[in-house]
Design a protein around this motif. Structure first.
Motif: not given
Length: 450
Positions: A424-447
């Motif tokens: 919560y400290g990270a969120y309140l300080a504005g240091d939190m980011v959204d980590n979207e899973l990229s299509a390339a990373t997903l494709q590599e992992s599913l392989a």
């Protein structure tokens, strides 16, 4: 009763049976397979890891399983847990919806995890097991198993995902207070851990890696067994005590849910709340929409593939038919450590494939915004994991504000965040980011699927 806030059951109302959803499904789920033969695994294949009683529960076709009296006596330390009407949140949102939450943060470790940790420790103790190994993400499951082992005189050894081990030092201390030994994962103590570190020396770890380490240790010692905090059928079975109590409490409230939402990582919290309500839905006694909510950074249901895959990174487990991102997938180190699992419960995956539930993914900034909003109205700071469900609750409640519908929304608030406040400290300080899973990373992992 019109302004009642909480609905509390007496100890005498504590359920005496867990509910197994499998007999009520239109078709049974696919069986686990032996990775070598691709044939269904039998009890002998699972015996090195689990006691016979849990193996029987894993494959049972009985609709109900009796809860041992010794387990119910430990449950009474915190169960039945309360059902709350979130009247202050409703007012803050200006919604006509009625929001309820089943609060599992009243347990000794502040989450729903002891609901299965206690019976798992009990059945192992009955069979003369001396030590249990396990993995943990955020530390809730490790804390729960450490507590349960203390109740039945077992040693407990925990591999905690490195990202959470570093983010949440007080979880480690809680486990140690209960008597557990805790290692960061990946570690140099196992062959699977060494292999990961050789390739990725700065690995933040994953639940899949931690499972490999705990399973490897258990398989090498005849006096040691492995305990899992989610995913498997017997774990979800034990958690149905949440939904069974909630059904009784809704009778007290004189209400019926229209929408049920729960956060999903491996699936135990979601299944524990949802399965008894799904039984009622399949029987035609109610008709709620049942919605699973997962992190956008680890979206196994919404973006994963429904396929046979290993439950761990090293490939030591049977092959499970589940929604998976690939067993070598290592999620970004989001704060909801308990949801950073590459796969989803085979049972929940099967039910999702049958179209009986739906799923959405939410980014962690929206989740923490929901957590703060909930805390400032209801007074409970939710753990990072259930903020996903709360975000979905708020989405639904705001839709009701637009349409004027008076829907009844239910969720499981599966734990508090007293040991997760740096997130919560990270969120309140504005240091939190959204980590979207990229299509390339997903494709590599599913392989990497076997």
């Amino acid at each position: 009763m019109a302004e009642q806030t909480k609905y509390v059951l007496d100890e005498a109302d504590l359920p005496t049976r867990w509910y197994n959803v499998v007999p009520d499904l239109p078709e049974p789920p696919p069986p686990p397979l032996h990775p070598g033969t691709r044939e269904p695994v039998g009890p002998a294949d699972l015996a090195p890891l689990f006691p016979q009683a849990l193996i029987e529960q894993e494959v049972t076709t009985e609709r109900y399983v009796d809860i041992p009296e010794e387990v119910r006596e430990v449950y009474k330390l915190w169960r039945p847990s309360p059902l709350f009407r979130a009247r202050r949140l409703e007012k803050a949102l200006g919604t006509p919806a009625r929001i309820y939450y089943k609060y599992e943060g009243v347990s000794p470790v502040g989450s729903h995890k002891p609901n299965t940790a206690v019976p798992q420790a009990f059945y192992n103790a009955q069979e003369g097991v001396a030590r249990l190994t396990t993995e943990t993400g955020a530390g809730q499951w490790g804390s729960a198993l450490a507590f349960a082992c203390a109740q039945f005189g077992l040693e407990c050894e925990v591999w905690q995902v490195r990202a959470s081990y570093d983010q949440k030092p007080y979880r480690k201390l809680m486990m140690e207070v209960f008597g557990a030994t805790v290692h960061p994962s990946p570690s140099e103590l196992t062959e699977s851990g060494k292999a990961i570190l050789a390739e990725h020396p700065d690995s933040t770890g994953s639940l899949g890696i931690a499972i490999s380490e705990a399973v490897e240790q258990a398989a090498q010692d005849p006096d040691t067994r492995y305990a899992l905090g989610s995913v498997l059928n017997h774990v979800l079975l034990h958690q149905t005590i949440i939904g069974e109590e909630a059904l009784l409490q809704f009778q007290l409230a004189g209400d019926t849910p229209d929408v049920l939402v729960g956060c999903t990582g491996g699936g135990s919290n979601f299944g524990g709340l949802a399965f008894p309500f799904l039984r009622e839905k399949l029987a035609g006694r109610m008709d709620p929409v049942i919605r699973a909510v997962e992190p956008a950074a680890c979206p196994s249901l919404t973006r994963g593939k429904y396929a046979y895959d290993f439950g761990d990174t090293a490939g030591l487990t049977p092959l499970l038919k589940m929604h998976t991102l690939g067993h070598e997938f290592i999620p970004d180190p989001i704060h909801a450590g308990g949801l950073r699992y590459h796969g989803m419960s085979p049972l929940i995956s099967h039910i999702y494939e049958l179209g009986l539930i739906e799923a959405i993914a939410v980014g962690q900034q929206e989740c923490f915004a929901a957590g703060v909003r909930f805390a400032r109205s209801e007074g409970i700071i939710p753990a990072p994991e259930p903020t996903h469900a709360l975000a979905a609750c708020i989405q639904e409640a705001l839709r009701c504000k637009e349409t004027g519908e008076e829907k009844v929304i239910l969720t499981a608030l599966c734990g508090h965040a007293h040991l997760d406040l740096p997130a919560y400290g990270a969120y309140l300080a504005g240091d939190m980011v959204d980590n979207e899973l990229s299509a390339a990373t997903l494709q590599e992992s599913l392989a990497t699927l076997p």
